[in-house]
Write a protein that holds these residues in place. Structure first.
Motif, PDB file in Angstrom:
ATOM      1  N   LEU A 295      80.325  51.257  10.252  1.00 19.57           N
ATOM      2  CA  LEU A 295      79.643  50.955  11.511  1.00 19.57           C
ATOM      3  C   LEU A 295      79.611  52.148  12.465  1.00 19.57           C
ATOM      4  N   PRO A 296      80.748  52.783  12.771  1.00 19.59           N
ATOM      5  CA  PRO A 296      80.695  53.862  13.770  1.00 19.59           C
ATOM      6  C   PRO A 296      79.828  55.045  13.348  1.00 19.59           C
ATOM      7  N   PHE A 297      79.728  55.313  12.042  1.00 22.69           N
ATOM      8  CA  PHE A 297      78.885  56.427  11.601  1.00 22.69           C
ATOM      9  C   PHE A 297      77.447  56.220  12.070  1.00 22.69           C
ATOM     10  N   PHE A 298      76.922  55.027  11.854  1.00 23.47           N
ATOM     11  CA  PHE A 298      75.521  54.796  12.210  1.00 23.47           C
ATOM     12  C   PHE A 298      75.341  54.516  13.696  1.00 23.47           C
ATOM     13  N   GLU A 299      76.397  54.081  14.365  1.00 24.55           N
ATOM     14  CA  GLU A 299      76.325  53.967  15.817  1.00 24.55           C
ATOM     15  C   GLU A 299      76.135  55.341  16.446  1.00 24.55           C
ATOM     16  N   VAL A 300      76.721  56.360  15.832  1.00 17.56           N
ATOM     17  CA  VAL A 300      76.527  57.726  16.320  1.00 17.56           C
ATOM     18  C   VAL A 300      75.176  58.263  15.861  1.00 17.56           C
ATOM     19  N   LEU A 301      74.850  58.071  14.591  1.00 19.86           N
ATOM     20  CA  LEU A 301      73.620  58.641  14.029  1.00 19.86           C
ATOM     21  C   LEU A 301      72.365  58.145  14.740  1.00 19.86           C
TER      22      LEU A 301
END
Length: 689
Positions: free
Chosen positions: A29-35
């Protein structure tokens, strides 16, 4: 210059729900929240089928975010085997079908059929272009190690190549090891220097492909990647340098001509080359690839992935059971799906990631294989026995089966019972793993439970311990941890020496072959096992014969074992029949009762004699019971290994050893011993069935 970023997210079939939840919160989740905030960055994305199916069910909003990014042209979806098999371990038709299953799912969700495939553990063999091409795949990604192993240099690897097998073409992209070890662990100026140097040499493409779990789930990376902002700074770096560096998808770059043709041999990433070697050679290989002098690292080749089937016989047992079932399951889609799920690669090997040492992952393989067998079994009561080379080592094994049980016997080593499937619970209660030396054990004494990961090293460079004093558990077995292991021991043997597996055994029965014959009758099958062995004393082998007769009847979840011991031994000796039960853990509501009340499965010592030995595991829904003739004592201990995982060295419970022991006196003739092994089920209320 172009940069391809390929993120691979995977969880093995059978992993617990809370593990997937933790991985989702820490990394996925956090990877794509940043991306999502960086609209000029493109990535390539692969989810293994088991994980993606879980996300569809549990995290629909997350899948919706992925679909949005795909619609915006910021993600290219990469396919692969549905349940993440290593393609070289399974039949080609199975591999093609698994890829089609995954591609069908991706097309259904994202509206476009993937053109590329992620190779599980980047295990490549020369026939892979044919397999992928037949499945509709046009490209894949491997490591630079594959190319360097055939003599190519770093400067040859900034692009892609074309390969073929029997006329089936495949584009192959080399992922760069430097990027694997830099992203997300090193400062961005290190990455910047490397990429600018490549650009200055006229290189057109650099490829990074690695696990998504390293962005938050690997030790120390949650803090470094998100709390300290490494990922955000990385995306800002890419956004701010678009004049000379742009992110592209695989398909976009395929419009550029390849660098040329290529033929690769059997390879994976370099660490896998270490793990797949025998321990002594693995240490030599590790030292060679760690050498800082480039001249010492030219054309270094590690082991072969399939050697895991030799290195770990327990892996080979699962693999050959899978191969035997996949052929007969072809006409039954329900059974075939279970076989596909059992082909998930993790349980068949061991390194930092491999799950062979994790009981719940081995149990998952057996669960699905047994489920497939149940679907294919006759519906009416039956019992049968065969003698055949089921593990394909050139020497026969024996197999007895009915509606409730399936028992496998290792004839070449002790006539032991090495697999016992309880079909109602779809559980192999003897999926054991014996204690063996691993090359990394030499590093155990150098680690500490106080060491902390800071996110600046990959898990290949870190050595931490989950508890102090792990070296106290480094004992190694000289035989497989099975059941019906026949121990002929001197009266001087102690429990401690037996636990350590450091004692002299005068009998030659544990690792020696037994002669076998099998007779199928109307409602039962009988396996006769005989060894004309010796009791060794003073260099002289005194004749000693052990015969064990195993009987299984139709429609009964029990095995009857009758021993006959005879010979010319004139002194008393101890005879122990060792059992090992592989429960998924040792805590919770599990227990055993050796005649004096409930005790933990991790209990150690010599207990008073009992004619009834009971075990209870409400999680696997099994309750094995051993009934035996008047032993003088019962010995027990937990079989625990020290293994290496992503989080460091850890102690893993594998099974509970339980051994009734008799004092044998043959001066007045032979001795008979009778045992009965029954496996009871446990219902939803945790009551015995």
């Amino acid at each position: 210059m172009n940069l391809i970023i390929c993120i691979h997210n995977h969880q093995p079939v059978g992993n617990m729900d809370y593990i997937l939840e933790d991985a989702y919160k820490a990394a996925y989740l956090p990877f794509f929240e940043v991306l999502k905030e960086y609209k000029d960055i493109k990535i390539n994305l692969h989810f293994s089928g088991y994980l993606f199916t879980w996300l569809l069910e549990k995290k629909p909003d997350y899948v919706a975010l992925l679909k949005l990014l795909k619609e915006q042209g910021r993600i290219e979806v990469v396919s692969g085997g549905m349940y993440e098999p290593v393609l070289s371990l399974i039949p080609e038709d199975d591999g093609c079908n698994q890829i089609r299953m995954h591609a069908d799912l991706m097309e259904e969700i994202f509206g476009e059929r993937p053109k590329g495939a992620w190779l599980a553990e980047r295990v490549y063999e020369p026939h892979i272009p044919q397999t992928l091409s037949k499945a509709g795949i046009t490209y894949t990604l491997v490591d630079d190690n594959h190319f360097k192993a055939i003599g190519m240099t770093e400067d040859d690897l900034f692009g892609y190549y074309m390969s073929e097998f029997e006329g089936h073409k495949l584009a192959i992209f080399p992922g760069l090891e430097f990027l694997r070890y830099t992203i997300p662990f090193k400062p961005l100026d290190v990455l910047d220097t490397y990429l600018k140097d490549a650009d200055g040499k006229g290189h057109k493409l650099a490829v990074f492909g690695d696990d998504g779990e390293k962005f938050g789930l690997w030790p120390g990376t949650k803090k470094s990647v998100y709390e300290e902002g490494w990922l955000k700074m990385f995306f800002e770096y890419l956004t701010g340098n678009q004049k000379w560096l742009r992110t592209v998808t695989f398909s976009e770059y395929l419009a550029t001509p390849p660098k040329g043709p290529i033929y690769l041999d059997c390879q994976s990433y370099k660490e896998m080359g270490e793990w797949s070697l025998p321990p002594i050679f693995a240490k030599e290989y590790s030292a060679a690839i760690s050498d800082k002098k480039p001249s010492k690292k030219t054309i270094i080749k590690g082991g072969y992935f399939k050697y895991f089937l030799i290195k770990y016989p327990e892996s080979n047992d699962m693999h050959k059971k899978m191969l035997s079932l996949t052929k007969i399951a072809n006409e039954n889609p329900e059974a075939k799906k279970h076989v596909y799920m059992a082909q998930c690669n993790d349980s068949y090997w061991h390194g930092v990631f491999g799950g062979l040492y994790l009981p719940h992952l081995r149990a998952s393989v057996y669960e699905h294989l047994i489920e497939a067998e149940k679907i294919l079994d006759p519906k009416e009561p039956f019992v049968t026995g065969i003698i055949d080379d089921v593990n394909m080592d050139g020497i026969d094994e024996a197999v007895l089966t009915n509606n409730f049980l399936k028992a496998y016997f290792y004839l070449k080593e002790g006539g032991t019972l090495y697999e016992l499937d309880y079909k109602p619970a779809s559980s192999n209660i003897m999926a054991n793993l014996y204690r063996r030396y691993e090359g990394y054990h030499d590093k155990v004494k150098m680690t500490s439970s106080t060491d902390v990961a800071d996110g600046t090293k990959t898990i290949h460079d870190m050595f931490m311990a989950k508890e102090e004093g792990l070296e106290r558990f480094l004992y190694y077995d000289w035989y497989r941890r099975a059941s019906l292991v026949d121990h002929v021991m001197g009266k001087d043997v102690t429990w401690e020496s037996f636990y350590r597996c450091q004692y002299f055994e005068p009998g030659d029965f544990v690792k020696e072959p037994y002669e076998a014959s099998c007779k199928n009758e109307n409602k039962s099958t009988i396996l006769s096992l005989v060894r004309e062995g010796h009791y060794w004393k003073g260099g002289i082998g005194i004749p000693l014969v052990i015969k064990k007769t195993i009987r299984m009847t139709a429609n009964e979840s029990a095995v009857y074992i009758d021993y006959q011991i005879d010979g010319d031994v004139k002194e008393n000796f101890l005879f122990g029949v060792e059992f090992n039960f592989s429960f998924l853990g040792s805590g919770g509501d599990r227990y055993m009762d050796l005649g004096s009340g409930r005790i933990p499965l991790t209990s150690k010592g010599i207990y008073k004699p009992s004619r009834m030995l009971q075990f209870y595991d409400p999680y696997q829904k099994v309750a094995p019971t051993i009934e035996c003739d008047h032993p003088i004592s019962v010995w027990t201990f937990p079989v625990e290994v020290v293994s290496l995982s992503e989080t460091g060295f850890e102690r893993n419970y594998q099974s509970t050893m339980c051994m009734p022991v008799w004092d044998i006196d043959l001066t007045n003739g032979s001795r008979a011993i009778h045992l009965k092994l029954t496996v009871n089920g446990i219902n939803r209320n945790n009551d015995l069935q």
